[in-house]
Design a protein around this motif. Structure first.
Motif, PDB file in Angstrom:
ATOM      1  N   ALA A  10      35.053  35.651  50.961  1.00  0.00           N
ATOM      2  CA  ALA A  10      35.173  34.982  49.663  1.00  0.00           C
ATOM      3  C   ALA A  10      35.396  36.006  48.543  1.00  0.00           C
ATOM      4  O   ALA A  10      36.217  35.783  47.630  1.00  0.00           O
ATOM      5  N   GLN A  11      34.684  37.123  48.578  1.00  0.00           N
ATOM      6  CA  GLN A  11      34.855  38.169  47.569  1.00  0.00           C
ATOM      7  C   GLN A  11      36.268  38.767  47.626  1.00  0.00           C
ATOM      8  O   GLN A  11      36.888  39.037  46.585  1.00  0.00           O
ATOM      9  N   GLU A  12      36.756  38.961  48.844  1.00  0.00           N
ATOM     10  CA  GLU A  12      38.093  39.537  49.007  1.00  0.00           C
ATOM     11  C   GLU A  12      39.167  38.598  48.460  1.00  0.00           C
ATOM     12  O   GLU A  12      40.090  39.032  47.738  1.00  0.00           O
ATOM     13  N   VAL A  13      39.045  37.310  48.793  1.00  0.00           N
ATOM     14  CA  VAL A  13      40.024  36.324  48.320  1.00  0.00           C
ATOM     15  C   VAL A  13      40.009  36.260  46.792  1.00  0.00           C
ATOM     16  O   VAL A  13      41.071  36.245  46.136  1.00  0.00           O
ATOM     17  N   GLN A  29      55.845  40.928  24.131  1.00  0.00           N
ATOM     18  CA  GLN A  29      56.283  41.888  25.161  1.00  0.00           C
ATOM     19  C   GLN A  29      55.062  42.423  25.944  1.00  0.00           C
ATOM     20  O   GLN A  29      54.868  43.617  26.111  1.00  0.00           O
ATOM     21  N   TRP A  30      54.322  41.467  26.443  1.00  0.00           N
ATOM     22  CA  TRP A  30      53.022  41.781  27.071  1.00  0.00           C
ATOM     23  C   TRP A  30      53.197  42.286  28.506  1.00  0.00           C
ATOM     24  O   TRP A  30      53.932  41.726  29.306  1.00  0.00           O
ATOM     25  N   THR A  31      52.470  43.377  28.762  1.00  0.00           N
ATOM     26  CA  THR A  31      52.336  43.871  30.143  1.00  0.00           C
ATOM     27  C   THR A  31      50.873  44.218  30.394  1.00  0.00           C
ATOM     28  O   THR A  31      50.149  44.613  29.467  1.00  0.00           O
ATOM     29  N   SER A  32      50.478  44.074  31.621  1.00  0.00           N
ATOM     30  CA  SER A  32      49.093  44.450  31.963  1.00  0.00           C
ATOM     31  C   SER A  32      48.986  44.755  33.450  1.00  0.00           C
ATOM     32  O   SER A  32      49.724  44.214  34.284  1.00  0.00           O
ATOM     33  N   LYS A  33      48.059  45.644  33.738  1.00  0.00           N
ATOM     34  CA  LYS A  33      47.739  46.004  35.113  1.00  0.00           C
ATOM     35  C   LYS A  33      46.218  45.975  35.278  1.00  0.00           C
ATOM     36  O   LYS A  33      45.497  46.287  34.318  1.00  0.00           O
ATOM     37  N   ALA A  34      45.761  45.652  36.485  1.00  0.00           N
ATOM     38  CA  ALA A  34      44.315  45.485  36.710  1.00  0.00           C
ATOM     39  C   ALA A  34      43.839  46.309  37.892  1.00  0.00           C
ATOM     40  O   ALA A  34      44.571  46.515  38.869  1.00  0.00           O
ATOM     41  N   ALA A  35      42.618  46.781  37.750  1.00  0.00           N
ATOM     42  CA  ALA A  35      41.951  47.487  38.852  1.00  0.00           C
ATOM     43  C   ALA A  35      40.580  46.847  39.058  1.00  0.00           C
ATOM     44  O   ALA A  35      39.820  46.661  38.097  1.00  0.00           O
ATOM     45  N   PRO A  36      40.249  46.488  40.280  1.00  0.00           N
ATOM     46  CA  PRO A  36      38.967  45.808  40.524  1.00  0.00           C
ATOM     47  C   PRO A  36      37.772  46.741  40.344  1.00  0.00           C
ATOM     48  O   PRO A  36      37.827  47.922  40.696  1.00  0.00           O
ATOM     49  N   ILE A  37      36.725  46.211  39.785  1.00  0.00           N
ATOM     50  CA  ILE A  37      35.451  46.940  39.676  1.00  0.00           C
ATOM     51  C   ILE A  37      34.503  46.491  40.784  1.00  0.00           C
ATOM     52  O   ILE A  37      34.053  47.290  41.605  1.00  0.00           O
ATOM     53  N   THR A  38      34.234  45.203  40.802  1.00  0.00           N
ATOM     54  CA  THR A  38      33.376  44.650  41.860  1.00  0.00           C
ATOM     55  C   THR A  38      33.521  43.138  41.874  1.00  0.00           C
ATOM     56  O   THR A  38      34.078  42.536  40.950  1.00  0.00           O
ATOM     57  N   ALA A  39      33.009  42.537  42.931  1.00  0.00           N
ATOM     58  CA  ALA A  39      32.976  41.070  43.047  1.00  0.00           C
ATOM     59  C   ALA A  39      31.614  40.676  43.585  1.00  0.00           C
ATOM     60  O   ALA A  39      31.054  41.353  44.464  1.00  0.00           O
ATOM     61  N   VAL A  40      31.082  39.594  43.042  1.00  0.00           N
ATOM     62  CA  VAL A  40      29.730  39.158  43.408  1.00  0.00           C
ATOM     63  C   VAL A  40      29.749  37.664  43.706  1.00  0.00           C
ATOM     64  O   VAL A  40      30.281  36.875  42.904  1.00  0.00           O
ATOM     65  N   VAL A  41      29.155  37.297  44.838  1.00  0.00           N
ATOM     66  CA  VAL A  41      28.989  35.879  45.149  1.00  0.00           C
ATOM     67  C   VAL A  41      27.787  35.370  44.361  1.00  0.00           C
ATOM     68  O   VAL A  41      26.662  35.821  44.564  1.00  0.00           O
ATOM     69  N   ILE A  42      28.031  34.427  43.464  1.00  0.00           N
ATOM     70  CA  ILE A  42      26.961  33.880  42.626  1.00  0.00           C
ATOM     71  C   ILE A  42      26.186  32.799  43.377  1.00  0.00           C
ATOM     72  O   ILE A  42      24.957  32.707  43.276  1.00  0.00           O
ATOM     73  N   LYS A  61      31.008  30.442  44.784  1.00  0.00           N
ATOM     74  CA  LYS A  61      31.264  30.788  43.390  1.00  0.00           C
ATOM     75  C   LYS A  61      31.232  32.311  43.302  1.00  0.00           C
ATOM     76  O   LYS A  61      30.218  32.946  43.619  1.00  0.00           O
ATOM     77  N   VAL A  62      32.336  32.883  42.871  1.00  0.00           N
ATOM     78  CA  VAL A  62      32.460  34.347  42.877  1.00  0.00           C
ATOM     79  C   VAL A  62      32.873  34.831  41.486  1.00  0.00           C
ATOM     80  O   VAL A  62      33.806  34.288  40.874  1.00  0.00           O
ATOM     81  N   ASN A  63      32.163  35.851  41.020  1.00  0.00           N
ATOM     82  CA  ASN A  63      32.559  36.531  39.783  1.00  0.00           C
ATOM     83  C   ASN A  63      33.253  37.832  40.148  1.00  0.00           C
ATOM     84  O   ASN A  63      32.722  38.637  40.934  1.00  0.00           O
ATOM     85  N   VAL A  64      34.416  38.042  39.548  1.00  0.00           N
ATOM     86  CA  VAL A  64      35.196  39.258  39.801  1.00  0.00           C
ATOM     87  C   VAL A  64      35.344  40.017  38.484  1.00  0.00           C
ATOM     88  O   VAL A  64      35.736  39.433  37.455  1.00  0.00           O
ATOM     89  N   PHE A  65      35.022  41.299  38.527  1.00  0.00           N
ATOM     90  CA  PHE A  65      35.085  42.150  37.334  1.00  0.00           C
ATOM     91  C   PHE A  65      36.255  43.130  37.491  1.00  0.00           C
ATOM     92  O   PHE A  65      36.364  43.815  38.521  1.00  0.00           O
ATOM     93  N   VAL A 111      37.526  42.489  32.150  1.00  0.00           N
ATOM     94  CA  VAL A 111      37.741  41.046  32.262  1.00  0.00           C
ATOM     95  C   VAL A 111      36.919  40.513  33.432  1.00  0.00           C
ATOM     96  O   VAL A 111      36.843  41.144  34.500  1.00  0.00           O
ATOM     97  N   THR A 112      36.329  39.361  33.203  1.00  0.00           N
ATOM     98  CA  THR A 112      35.529  38.709  34.256  1.00  0.00           C
ATOM     99  C   THR A 112      36.163  37.372  34.633  1.00  0.00           C
ATOM    100  O   THR A 112      36.362  36.504  33.765  1.00  0.00           O
ATOM    101  N   TYR A 113      36.474  37.209  35.892  1.00  0.00           N
ATOM    102  CA  TYR A 113      36.985  35.944  36.416  1.00  0.00           C
ATOM    103  C   TYR A 113      35.845  35.213  37.132  1.00  0.00           C
ATOM    104  O   TYR A 113      35.057  35.833  37.860  1.00  0.00           O
ATOM    105  N   SER A 114      35.807  33.921  36.945  1.00  0.00           N
ATOM    106  CA  SER A 114      34.862  33.073  37.684  1.00  0.00           C
ATOM    107  C   SER A 114      35.681  32.146  38.577  1.00  0.00           C
ATOM    108  O   SER A 114      36.363  31.229  38.072  1.00  0.00           O
ATOM    109  N   LEU A 115      35.627  32.397  39.864  1.00  0.00           N
ATOM    110  CA  LEU A 115      36.492  31.684  40.812  1.00  0.00           C
ATOM    111  C   LEU A 115      35.658  30.877  41.807  1.00  0.00           C
ATOM    112  O   LEU A 115      34.549  31.278  42.178  1.00  0.00           O
ATOM    113  N   THR A 116      36.223  29.753  42.234  1.00  0.00           N
ATOM    114  CA  THR A 116      35.614  28.928  43.278  1.00  0.00           C
ATOM    115  C   THR A 116      36.499  28.999  44.510  1.00  0.00           C
ATOM    116  O   THR A 116      37.701  28.666  44.439  1.00  0.00           O
ATOM    117  N   VAL A 117      35.914  29.425  45.609  1.00  0.00           N
ATOM    118  CA  VAL A 117      36.643  29.593  46.873  1.00  0.00           C
ATOM    119  C   VAL A 117      36.031  28.651  47.906  1.00  0.00           C
ATOM    120  O   VAL A 117      34.818  28.665  48.135  1.00  0.00           O
TER     121      VAL A 117
END
Length: 222
Positions: free
Chosen positions: A99-102, A152-165, A173-177, A195-201
């Motif tokens: 779930a964290q990987e997805v 003219q927006w561009t952005s790149k992201a690098a993962p910090i961590t992911a936690v199953v809430i 329910k997973v939070n991704v930072f 940025v923090t994403y709150s995802l449901t897998v």
């Protein structure tokens, strides 16, 4: 004449009758002893009932073997239970990791934007989502594009961590930072934000993403 020819009963005849009677009584006694279950010898004498002797060492060895068998059975039951518990724990850990990987893969893709190729970004927004959620992104894509193109927006992201809430019946329910570095006409040198994403897998839906929260944190404010 009787005395001469021995017509009377003699002492010898009396002895014969006595011996015969004695012999008959002995045979009767022998028969009785045989019927009663006593051991009888050939002379008519009775022996004591037979008994079986068991060595003490044999009893001790049998007891030790029985104890060992019982101990092995107990250990086998305990081992089976522990093995089952470990298998369940490993399965739960593996599912949480999946779930964290997805969630992490989705968050990185959704935060990687190039105003010159918005189609690729829209595809990332819908990647591995349920049809219902993908339909929502299709409906909002024109508005999103109107935000990105002028800046003219561009952005790149690098993962910090992911936690199953939380997890309930295979729904995670997973939070991704993420560390997101963005550029625009307003910030050509780039700005870094967290940025923090709150995802449901949903594991039951082949690990599809059913809900996305926090996407606005990766987008410019109009």
């Amino acid at each position: 004449m009787k005395e001469i020819f021995g017509m009377g009963t003699s002492a010898a005849d009396h002895d014969v009758d006595t011996d015969s009677t004695r012999t008959g009584n002995s045979d009767t006694d022998l028969l009785v002893k045989a019927v009663s279950g006593d051991s009888v010898d050939r002379d008519g004498g009775a022996h004591q009932p037979r008994s079986i002797a068991i060595r003490l060492s044999t009893v001790v060895v049998a007891s030790v073997i029985a104890a060992l068998v019982a101990g092995i059975c107990t250990l086998a039951v305990l081992y089976t239970g522990v093995k089952g518990d470990l298998a369940d724990r490993d399965s739960r850990t593996a599912d949480a990791g999946r779930a964290q990987e997805v969630a992490t893969d989705y968050a990185v893709g959704a935060s990687t934007i190039d105003y010159r190729d918005t189609k690729t970004w829209f595809d990332e927004l819908k990647a591995n989502t349920t049809p219902q959620l993908a339909a929502k992104f299709d409906a909002t894509s024109p508005q999103l594009e109107q935000i990105l193109l002028p800046l003219q927006w561009t952005s790149k992201a690098a993962p910090i961590t992911a936690v199953v809430i939380s997890e309930a019946n295979g729904v995670y329910k997973v939070n991704v930072f993420l560390n997101v570095t963005s550029t625009s006409v307003q910030t050509p040198d780039g700005v870094q934000t967290t940025v923090t994403y709150s995802l449901t897998v949903d594991r039951n839906a082949d690990w599809k993403i059913t809900d996305v929260g926090g996407l606005d944190g990766a987008l410019p404010v109009k």
